[in-house]
Design a protein around this motif. Structure first.
Motif, PDB file in Angstrom:
ATOM      1  N   ALA A 743      11.022 125.034 -21.488  1.00  0.00           N
ATOM      2  CA  ALA A 743       9.797 125.817 -21.566  1.00  0.00           C
ATOM      3  C   ALA A 743       9.465 126.446 -20.232  1.00  0.00           C
ATOM      4  O   ALA A 743       9.898 125.988 -19.178  1.00  0.00           O
ATOM      5  CB  ALA A 743       8.640 124.913 -22.007  1.00  0.00           C
ATOM      6  N   GLY A 744       8.669 127.522 -20.331  1.00  0.00           N
ATOM      7  CA  GLY A 744       8.124 128.130 -19.127  1.00  0.00           C
ATOM      8  C   GLY A 744       9.128 128.943 -18.346  1.00  0.00           C
ATOM      9  O   GLY A 744       8.872 129.309 -17.204  1.00  0.00           O
ATOM     10  N   MET A 745      10.298 129.253 -18.893  1.00  0.00           N
ATOM     11  CA  MET A 745      11.309 130.049 -18.197  1.00  0.00           C
ATOM     12  C   MET A 745      11.713 131.208 -19.108  1.00  0.00           C
ATOM     13  O   MET A 745      12.663 131.107 -19.880  1.00  0.00           O
ATOM     14  CB  MET A 745      12.525 129.204 -17.838  1.00  0.00           C
ATOM     15  CG  MET A 745      12.215 128.070 -16.866  1.00  0.00           C
ATOM     16  SD  MET A 745      13.678 127.141 -16.422  1.00  0.00           S
ATOM     17  CE  MET A 745      14.579 128.393 -15.514  1.00  0.00           C
ATOM     18  N   VAL A 746      10.975 132.299 -19.085  1.00  0.00           N
ATOM     19  CA  VAL A 746      11.273 133.467 -19.912  1.00  0.00           C
ATOM     20  C   VAL A 746      12.324 134.288 -19.159  1.00  0.00           C
ATOM     21  O   VAL A 746      12.003 135.109 -18.295  1.00  0.00           O
ATOM     22  CB  VAL A 746      10.013 134.283 -20.193  1.00  0.00           C
ATOM     23  CG1 VAL A 746      10.330 135.450 -21.118  1.00  0.00           C
ATOM     24  CG2 VAL A 746       8.948 133.387 -20.808  1.00  0.00           C
ATOM     25  N   SER A 747      13.582 134.081 -19.438  1.00  0.00           N
ATOM     26  CA  SER A 747      14.671 134.724 -18.704  1.00  0.00           C
ATOM     27  C   SER A 747      15.131 135.974 -19.435  1.00  0.00           C
ATOM     28  O   SER A 747      15.334 135.963 -20.662  1.00  0.00           O
ATOM     29  CB  SER A 747      15.856 133.766 -18.566  1.00  0.00           C
ATOM     30  OG  SER A 747      15.471 132.613 -17.840  1.00  0.00           O
ATOM     31  N   PRO A 748      15.355 137.080 -18.704  1.00  0.00           N
ATOM     32  CA  PRO A 748      15.904 138.292 -19.344  1.00  0.00           C
ATOM     33  C   PRO A 748      17.373 138.068 -19.704  1.00  0.00           C
ATOM     34  O   PRO A 748      18.046 137.224 -19.099  1.00  0.00           O
ATOM     35  CB  PRO A 748      15.739 139.346 -18.261  1.00  0.00           C
ATOM     36  CG  PRO A 748      15.738 138.572 -16.977  1.00  0.00           C
ATOM     37  CD  PRO A 748      15.075 137.269 -17.282  1.00  0.00           C
ATOM     38  N   PRO A 749      17.882 138.801 -20.698  1.00  0.00           N
ATOM     39  CA  PRO A 749      19.303 138.685 -21.026  1.00  0.00           C
ATOM     40  C   PRO A 749      20.160 138.971 -19.792  1.00  0.00           C
ATOM     41  O   PRO A 749      19.902 139.934 -19.058  1.00  0.00           O
ATOM     42  CB  PRO A 749      19.511 139.742 -22.113  1.00  0.00           C
ATOM     43  CG  PRO A 749      18.164 139.913 -22.722  1.00  0.00           C
ATOM     44  CD  PRO A 749      17.186 139.738 -21.600  1.00  0.00           C
ATOM     45  N   GLY A 750      21.149 138.127 -19.563  1.00  0.00           N
ATOM     46  CA  GLY A 750      22.005 138.257 -18.396  1.00  0.00           C
ATOM     47  C   GLY A 750      21.587 137.383 -17.240  1.00  0.00           C
ATOM     48  O   GLY A 750      22.298 137.271 -16.242  1.00  0.00           O
ATOM     49  N   ALA A 752      21.621 134.162 -15.980  1.00  0.00           N
ATOM     50  CA  ALA A 752      22.226 132.842 -16.192  1.00  0.00           C
ATOM     51  C   ALA A 752      21.579 131.768 -15.337  1.00  0.00           C
ATOM     52  O   ALA A 752      21.515 130.594 -15.726  1.00  0.00           O
ATOM     53  CB  ALA A 752      23.732 132.910 -15.910  1.00  0.00           C
ATOM     54  N   THR A 753      21.091 132.156 -14.158  1.00  0.00           N
ATOM     55  CA  THR A 753      20.541 131.143 -13.242  1.00  0.00           C
ATOM     56  C   THR A 753      19.100 130.787 -13.561  1.00  0.00           C
ATOM     57  O   THR A 753      18.564 129.815 -13.026  1.00  0.00           O
ATOM     58  CB  THR A 753      20.604 131.663 -11.799  1.00  0.00           C
ATOM     59  OG1 THR A 753      19.815 132.856 -11.692  1.00  0.00           O
ATOM     60  CG2 THR A 753      22.037 131.930 -11.394  1.00  0.00           C
ATOM     61  N   GLY A 754      18.414 131.548 -14.419  1.00  0.00           N
ATOM     62  CA  GLY A 754      17.059 131.243 -14.808  1.00  0.00           C
ATOM     63  C   GLY A 754      16.020 131.554 -13.769  1.00  0.00           C
ATOM     64  O   GLY A 754      14.919 131.013 -13.813  1.00  0.00           O
ATOM     65  N   ASP A 755      16.341 132.448 -12.820  1.00  0.00           N
ATOM     66  CA  ASP A 755      15.361 132.796 -11.793  1.00  0.00           C
ATOM     67  C   ASP A 755      14.580 134.056 -12.112  1.00  0.00           C
ATOM     68  O   ASP A 755      13.827 134.579 -11.281  1.00  0.00           O
ATOM     69  CB  ASP A 755      16.053 132.932 -10.437  1.00  0.00           C
ATOM     70  CG  ASP A 755      17.116 134.036 -10.416  1.00  0.00           C
ATOM     71  OD1 ASP A 755      17.311 134.694 -11.454  1.00  0.00           O
ATOM     72  OD2 ASP A 755      17.761 134.217  -9.359  1.00  0.00           O
ATOM     73  N   GLY A 756      14.754 134.553 -13.363  1.00  0.00           N
ATOM     74  CA  GLY A 756      14.011 135.740 -13.774  1.00  0.00           C
ATOM     75  C   GLY A 756      14.623 137.050 -13.318  1.00  0.00           C
ATOM     76  O   GLY A 756      14.033 138.104 -13.549  1.00  0.00           O
ATOM     77  N   ASP A 762      24.030 135.837 -10.952  1.00  0.00           N
ATOM     78  CA  ASP A 762      24.361 135.696 -12.368  1.00  0.00           C
ATOM     79  C   ASP A 762      25.789 136.162 -12.647  1.00  0.00           C
ATOM     80  O   ASP A 762      26.510 135.581 -13.461  1.00  0.00           O
ATOM     81  CB  ASP A 762      23.364 136.490 -13.215  1.00  0.00           C
ATOM     82  CG  ASP A 762      21.938 136.054 -12.960  1.00  0.00           C
ATOM     83  OD1 ASP A 762      21.628 134.877 -13.230  1.00  0.00           O
ATOM     84  OD2 ASP A 762      21.144 136.873 -12.476  1.00  0.00           O
ATOM     85  N   ALA A 763      26.211 137.211 -11.941  1.00  0.00           N
ATOM     86  CA  ALA A 763      27.578 137.699 -12.119  1.00  0.00           C
ATOM     87  C   ALA A 763      28.586 136.644 -11.694  1.00  0.00           C
ATOM     88  O   ALA A 763      29.614 136.428 -12.354  1.00  0.00           O
ATOM     89  CB  ALA A 763      27.772 138.996 -11.321  1.00  0.00           C
ATOM     90  N   ARG A 764      28.300 135.989 -10.560  1.00  0.00           N
ATOM     91  CA  ARG A 764      29.218 134.933 -10.129  1.00  0.00           C
ATOM     92  C   ARG A 764      29.233 133.786 -11.115  1.00  0.00           C
ATOM     93  O   ARG A 764      30.288 133.197 -11.395  1.00  0.00           O
ATOM     94  CB  ARG A 764      28.795 134.449  -8.738  1.00  0.00           C
ATOM     95  CG  ARG A 764      29.233 135.381  -7.617  1.00  0.00           C
ATOM     96  CD  ARG A 764      29.010 134.750  -6.263  1.00  0.00           C
ATOM     97  NE  ARG A 764      27.581 134.669  -5.946  1.00  0.00           N
ATOM     98  CZ  ARG A 764      26.915 135.647  -5.334  1.00  0.00           C
ATOM     99  NH1 ARG A 764      27.544 136.769  -4.995  1.00  0.00           N
ATOM    100  NH2 ARG A 764      25.631 135.513  -5.071  1.00  0.00           N
ATOM    101  N   ARG A 765      28.052 133.413 -11.683  1.00  0.00           N
ATOM    102  CA  ARG A 765      28.000 132.330 -12.686  1.00  0.00           C
ATOM    103  C   ARG A 765      28.838 132.697 -13.900  1.00  0.00           C
ATOM    104  O   ARG A 765      29.586 131.878 -14.435  1.00  0.00           O
ATOM    105  CB  ARG A 765      26.538 132.089 -13.090  1.00  0.00           C
ATOM    106  CG  ARG A 765      26.326 131.038 -14.163  1.00  0.00           C
ATOM    107  CD  ARG A 765      26.514 129.620 -13.632  1.00  0.00           C
ATOM    108  NE  ARG A 765      25.561 129.304 -12.593  1.00  0.00           N
ATOM    109  CZ  ARG A 765      24.307 128.857 -12.809  1.00  0.00           C
ATOM    110  NH1 ARG A 765      23.889 128.715 -14.047  1.00  0.00           N
ATOM    111  NH2 ARG A 765      23.522 128.568 -11.795  1.00  0.00           N
ATOM    112  N   LEU A 766      28.727 133.957 -14.343  1.00  0.00           N
ATOM    113  CA  LEU A 766      29.492 134.401 -15.503  1.00  0.00           C
ATOM    114  C   LEU A 766      30.984 134.372 -15.191  1.00  0.00           C
ATOM    115  O   LEU A 766      31.797 133.936 -16.020  1.00  0.00           O
ATOM    116  CB  LEU A 766      29.033 135.808 -15.901  1.00  0.00           C
ATOM    117  CG  LEU A 766      29.654 136.404 -17.175  1.00  0.00           C
ATOM    118  CD1 LEU A 766      28.613 137.208 -17.940  1.00  0.00           C
ATOM    119  CD2 LEU A 766      30.834 137.315 -16.834  1.00  0.00           C
ATOM    120  N   ALA A 767      31.354 134.802 -13.975  1.00  0.00           N
ATOM    121  CA  ALA A 767      32.774 134.807 -13.597  1.00  0.00           C
ATOM    122  C   ALA A 767      33.341 133.383 -13.558  1.00  0.00           C
ATOM    123  O   ALA A 767      34.496 133.145 -13.946  1.00  0.00           O
ATOM    124  CB  ALA A 767      32.937 135.501 -12.242  1.00  0.00           C
TER     125      ALA A 767
END
Length: 839
Positions: A743-750, A752-756, A762-767
């Protein structure tokens, strides 16, 4: 004037000298008969031929009255000051038989009084009196009478019965291996008003065929001292027996045997004190009573032993007070012991460095208005172990009576109770049990507040309570106003069966800090529809429940504002082997609120296999609402973590046999779980039952459901259906084992790190997770399929820079990375298709 003073002094000296008569036994008459004049020699001037010649021939008189005529009221000649019998055998047996009623012939008695007579037996002398001995006869109130008997150096005094201090002051000294033998009847000390008596026995023997009363009349004083001696009493010994008497029995390295009853503080207003020291021993075949019928009694044992064949009562009557101190001693009670027994009684028992064994019942403050206090200090105590009977701490005699009781078990004491104990029984009974750094063991149950009583348990200092069966609070439903409080701070309770917080009628509160609670079966909060239970679990506490944890569990109707359970947990650990059920069974609308602020709850650690509660399978579930559709059950998780090995269920539709049942009530119940911090982790979520409201609200923190049971799509479906609401937004992802709703983490698509933000991180996380399967949002799987691939990279590219101020398109380096990943994924897909066509 001077001449008159000298004359008065001479008169006083002459008067004293005229009556200073001493009789010495010579046996010159050749007989052992006291009444043979030739057996005596006399020193001083007298008109009598032997020591009791004065009243030999007068008419019979009532012993309770002074003679109507004669020199005075003594039966030894009025001028005698000393009688000496040295190494001889003497018999005074020529007595006149009694007339009807209380009328006796004067010579039937040996009475010393009047002029302070001293009778001395020395050097193995023996004096046998055929009837009674009266010492210090002063019933006419002349005052100042002191009479003494000395039994020295192996001598013996035999008599029928005796009175010491019959209005005057009496002293008997028995020393040097001598014997004072009351062969047929009783002995009484301080028998007539204002009389006093002293009996001193050292290295000798006292025998009394019947009862001995020490302090036997109003306003009398009496002292019986035993040193290195033996006393044998055929029936009763009473210390402070008369109204307003004050009496003392002291024993030092001595033995007292009582054939029937020992009473210390026995008469109205009487005061009795008994002390035992240095290896002394007392046995009484039947009872011992300390403080009886408006009297005050004190018994103190040090390095001594005491055996009571039947009852031991400390305050055995109305408005009495009693104190018993047992130090470095052993006491054995054959039937039962009472501390504070009867209306207005006040009893105190202190046991220090000692052993106390009570075969059957033990009572503290029993009866209306009774007050009792017990302290076991570094002692071993066995109560009701032999007879398997109960211990009652605070028991009002009637429904309207009052009693107040306190028991303290401290300083390494070990207390064993044969069956159960009750702390506070019946309305207006108030009782407290304190266990500190000690061990209390019971064969069956411990009940804190029973049948409307008030009971408090304080367990501290690493102390422990071990129960063969149940721990009860506010037990019994006949009275609605029970009140129990349990405080455990650094202690442990082990229950052989169940642990109840509110098992009958009333309000129960259990506070646990640095505590350990272990049950073989259930923990139940609010067992009855007439009870309210509060369980507060604080830091350092561990509860090990080896079956179920349940609230509101008895199949009965709720009465009034009862049927409520409150569990508040701000630390510690709660381990439940099987089910946790909040509001299980009570009819008419129960209420449960479980608040987890910190700590850890583990449910279903060791479930019972093959349980018939299908389709739940193993008994490892969290269930809100069972049987009663009017129930309200709420779980709030504000911190900490609750782990459920099985599913979460709202309104279980199955009975104990696994059969579907028709729920009762009007379907007005409310069930809900709120997560406002912390974590709730479970195997699954079951939407079961017919309750109006069965919601999970995730305002903060996480809801984690086993990934193999609940997919990301399943979680979204639960939200869509309204079973789960997230007022502050949410993120759903999988960590590989669980599907996680955060809860409380409205993340945009893409993101991955949940920092908004959607950026290079996020690109490195996906890689890092490229082409991995079975991963979730936090690993770059944004579309919820089974793989991190070009579709996820496209989602990231489409949202690149969202949440990052001033960035609208990818930076060159990040863009190259994304394009490379997309191209690689496309090439991989093309090869996969060609292979498929070639096959």
């Amino acid at each position: 004037m001077i001449q008159r003073g000298i004359t008065l002094a001479l008169i006083l000296v002459m008067a004293g000298t005229a009556h200073a008569v001493t009789w010495d036994w010579t046996g010159g008459g050749g007989t052992t008969n006291w009444n043979t004049p030739a057996n005596w020699t006399v020193t001083g001037t007298t008109t009598y031929t032997y020591p009791s010649d004065q009243y030999a021939d007068i008419p019979a008189v009532d012993i309770n009255d002074a003679p109507a005529s004669g020199p005075n009221y003594t039966y030894i000649n009025d001028d005698v000051t000393a009688i000496n019998i040295d190494g001889a055998i003497v018999e005074k047996t020529e007595d006149i038989e009694p007339s009807p009623g209380l009328i006796w012939g004067a010579s039937s008695y040996t009475v010393l009084g009047g002029n302070n007579c001293v009778l001395t037996l020395d050097n193995a002398a023996t004096l046998t009196l055929g009837k009674d001995l009266w010492l210090a006869e002063d019933i006419a109130g002349a005052g100042g009478v002191t009479s003494t008997i000395n039994i020295f150096n192996g001598s013996t005094l035999n008599l029928y019965k005796w009175w010491l201090g019959h209005g005057g002051n009496a002293v008997v000294n028995v020393t040097g291996g001598s014997t004072f033998n009351v062969s047929t009847a009783w002995g009484r000390m301080g028998y007539y008003e204002n009389g006093s008596a002293t009996l001193y026995v050292e290295n000798s023997t006292y025998y009394n065929h019947q009862s001995l009363h020490i302090g036997d009349a109003a306003n009398t004083t009496a002292t019986f001292t035993l040193i290195n001696s033996t006393a044998i009493n055929g029936t009763r010994v009473r210390v402070g027996n008369g109204d307003g008497s004050n009496a003392t029995l002291s024993m030092d390295h001595s033995t007292l045997s009582v054939g029937e009853y020992l009473g210390v503080g026995r008469g109205v207003g009487g005061v009795g004190t008994m002390t035992m020291t240095n290896g002394s021993s007392v046995t009484t075949v039947n009872d011992a009573s300390i403080g009886y019928a408006n009297a005050e009694g004190t018994l103190s044992l040090t390095d001594s032993t005491m055996g009571v064949g039947s009852y031991f009562r400390i305050n055995a009557g109305a408005d009495s007070e009693a104190t018993v101190n047992i130090t470095d001693s052993d006491v054995d009670v054959g039937t039962f012991m009472q501390v504070g027994y009867g209306a207005g009684s006040n009893g105190k028992l202190y046991v220090t460095n000692s052993t106390l064994d009570v075969a059957n019942k033990f009572r503290v403050a029993q009866g209306d208005g009774a007050v009792g206090y017990v302290k076991f200090d570094n002692s071993t105590v066995n109560l009701g172990v032999t007879g398997n009977l109960e211990t009652m701490i605070g028991e009002a005699g009637t429904d309207t009576g009052t009693s107040t009781a306190t028991m303290e078990i401290v300083n390494g004491s070990v207390v064993n109770i044969g069956t159960f104990a009750r702390v506070g029984t019946l309305p207006n009974a108030t009782a407290t049990l304190n266990v500190d750094a000690s061990t209390l063991t019971l064969g069956t149950d411990l009940n804190i507040a029973t049948k409307g009583g008030t009971g408090t348990l304080n367990l501290t200092g690493g102390g422990s309570i071990e129960l063969g069966r149940d721990f009860h609070t506010v037990n019994g439903t006949a009275f609605p106003d029970g009140l129990s409080t349990v405080n455990v701070n650094n202690g442990s309770i082990t229950a052989g069966d169940q642990f109840y917080v509110g098992s009958g009628a009333g309000t129960a509160t259990v506070n646990l800090t640095n505590a350990t609670i272990t049950t073989v079966n259930e923990v139940r909060v609010t067992q009855s529809g007439q009870s309210i239970g509060h369980l507060n679990i604080h830091a350092g506490t561990t509860i090990n429940c080896h079956l179920d944890f349940e609230t509101c569990t008895n199949s009965e109707a709720v009465v009034g504002d009862a049927g409520k359970a409150y569990i508040n947990m701000d630390g510690g650990t709660l381990n439940v082997d099987c089910l946790m059920v909040l509001s299980r069974d009570l009819q008419g609308g129960t209420y449960t609120k479980f608040v987890l602020d910190d700590g850890e709850v583990n449910i279903g650690l060791n479930p019972t296999p093959g349980d018939p509660l299908t389709p739940l399978g193993y008994r490892d579930s969290l269930i809100l609402g069972w049987f009663d559709t009017d129930a309200e059950a709420y779980l709030e998780i504000n911190g900490g973590q609750m782990n459920v090995a099985g599913p979460i269920s709202f309104g279980c539709p199955y009975d104990w046999d696994g059969l579907a049942f028709t729920t009762s009530g009007s379907d007005l119940g409310q069930l809900g779980i709120t997560i406002d911090g912390g974590v709730l982790e479970a195997e699954n979520y079951l939407d079961a039952g017919s309750f109006t409201n069965h919601l999970i609200t995730v305002a903060d923190g996480q809801l984690r459901l086993l990934g193999t049971e609940v997919s990301l799509t399943d979680m979204e479906d639960l939200i869509t259906a309204g079973d789960i609401t997230c007022p502050n937004g949410y993120t759903i992802f999988t960590d590989g084992d669980y599907t996680v709703l955060e809860a409380g983490m409205v993340s945009p698509p893409g993101d991955a790190t949940g920092d908004g933000k959607v950026d290079a991180d996020d690109a490195r996380r996906l890689a890092e997770n490229w082409l991995k399967t079975g991963v979730g949002w936090a690993q770059g799987n944004f579309n919820g399929d089974d793989i991190v691939d070009d579709l996820d990279a496209s989602i990231m590219a489409a949202n690149w820079g969202v949440g990052v101020e001033g960035v609208g398109v990818p930076e060159p380096g990040s863009l190259a990375l994304l394009l490379g990943l997309i191209a690689g994924a496309a090439l991989w897909r093309s090869r996969q298709r060609k292979r498929a066509l070639g096959a």
